[in-house]
Design a protein around this motif. Structure first.
Motif, PDB file in Angstrom:
ATOM      1  N   VAL A   1      41.394  21.203  33.538  1.00 54.22           N
ATOM      2  CA  VAL A   1      41.540  22.355  34.425  1.00 54.22           C
ATOM      3  C   VAL A   1      41.718  21.833  35.848  1.00 54.22           C
ATOM      4  O   VAL A   1      40.963  20.961  36.300  1.00 54.22           O
TER       5      VAL A   1
ATOM      6  N   VAL B   1      36.907  28.193  29.533  1.00 54.59           N
ATOM      7  CA  VAL B   1      37.872  27.197  30.020  1.00 54.59           C
ATOM      8  C   VAL B   1      39.218  27.861  30.298  1.00 54.59           C
ATOM      9  O   VAL B   1      39.879  27.574  31.306  1.00 54.59           O
ATOM     10  N   ARG B   2      39.615  28.781  29.400  1.00 58.95           N
ATOM     11  CA  ARG B   2      40.881  29.485  29.601  1.00 58.95           C
ATOM     12  C   ARG B   2      40.826  30.336  30.866  1.00 58.95           C
ATOM     13  O   ARG B   2      41.788  30.399  31.640  1.00 58.95           O
TER      14      ARG B   2
ATOM     15  N   GLY C   1      41.205  28.181  33.802  1.00 58.67           N
ATOM     16  CA  GLY C   1      42.598  27.783  33.916  1.00 58.67           C
ATOM     17  C   GLY C   1      43.443  28.837  34.610  1.00 58.67           C
ATOM     18  O   GLY C   1      44.344  28.510  35.401  1.00 58.67           O
TER      19      GLY C   1
ATOM     20  N   ALA D   1      42.731  28.511  38.261  1.00 60.75           N
ATOM     21  CA  ALA D   1      43.398  27.322  38.795  1.00 60.75           C
ATOM     22  C   ALA D   1      44.888  27.571  39.009  1.00 60.75           C
ATOM     23  O   ALA D   1      45.471  27.094  39.992  1.00 60.75           O
TER      24      ALA D   1
END
Length: 247
Positions: free
Chosen positions: A62, A99-100, A103, A106
């Motif tokens: 990420v 985490v997605r 992302g 980000a």
């Protein structure tokens, strides 16, 4: 910032934080918060990340670098930003979805994540260890600032290496004089002759050996007992010289 992250603001401000945005989300029954810290430049953003990411955290792809902590928080840095996302509530977001989510955050942050060339001059670190960028109070000294740190060796044969960059050669000379004054029992280090304009060998207050060399705007300092401290310092100076050629 003091109201939003009680007890942590000083760390971010020491890396020249310019602002903080907090976004609160509800995903199903899970609450997910994203804290986005504007640190002004990529080096300061990386510095915060290097201080807060733990060695037992799991790396995740990420941003420019990220980790997931205890399956409940993802921290990463990208461009001038340090970001921390976390899940709370009666049901937690799964690690994969967290985490997605990070992302997606980000992806919305623009700007270069390129670090200054000199920061890459540290010799390769042992497996499992990562470099740190320290803006202030390097090695616990108020007169040392702006340094990359790495830990080398193992067990009782461990040392910390600091690559310090002054704002100018005069500033570096001032830091050097303060360093040598701190260890007035120090002397020139014959093992480091030829690496820079000044060398130094002394003993820290805790009894650990200290070695240092001054080369232009840079200081290379080791504290502790690595198996080959002169070789480690030599490798750093050589890598620094190679890095300067690319500027």
């Amino acid at each position: 910032m003091y109201m939003a992250i009680d007890g942590e603001a000083d760390l971010f401000l020491s890396y020249r934080a310019l602002g903080l945005v907090i976004a609160r989300h509800q995903i199903g029954r899970a609450k997910v918060d994203a804290e986005i810290f504007d640190q002004g430049n990529a080096l300061n953003a990386f510095g915060v990340y290097s201080q807060l990411s733990r060695s037992d955290s799991k790396p995740v792809a990420v941003g420019a670098g990220g980790v997931i902590v205890a399956n409940e928080s993802v921290m990463f840095w990208k461009s001038r930003y340090f970001v921390r996302t976390s899940t709370t509530g009666s049901e937690l977001l799964s690690p994969e979805k967290l985490v997605r989510f990070a992302g997606h955050v980000a992806a919305g942050l623009e700007g270069s994540s390129r670090l200054p060339t000199w920061t890459k001059a540290l010799p390769p670190l042992p497996s499992g260890r990562s470099p740190q960028y320290v803006a202030l109070n390097v090695l616990g000294y108020g007169f040392l600032s702006n340094a990359m740190l790495g830990e080398y060796g193992s067990g009782d044969n461990t040392c910390t290496l600091a690559l310090v960059r002054g704002e100018s050669e005069h500033a570096t000379t001032t830091m050097w004089l303060r360093l040598t004054e701190t260890y007035d029992q120090g002397k020139n280090d014959a093992a480091l002759v030829g690496l820079g304009s000044d060398t130094f060998a002394g003993t820290a207050f805790g009894g650990e050996p200290v070695r240092a060399v001054r080369s232009g705007r840079y200081l290379v300092i080791t504290v502790g007992s690595c198996p080959d401290t002169p070789g480690l310092i030599t490798a750093t100076v050589d890598r620094l010289a190679e890095a300067q050629k690319s500027l």
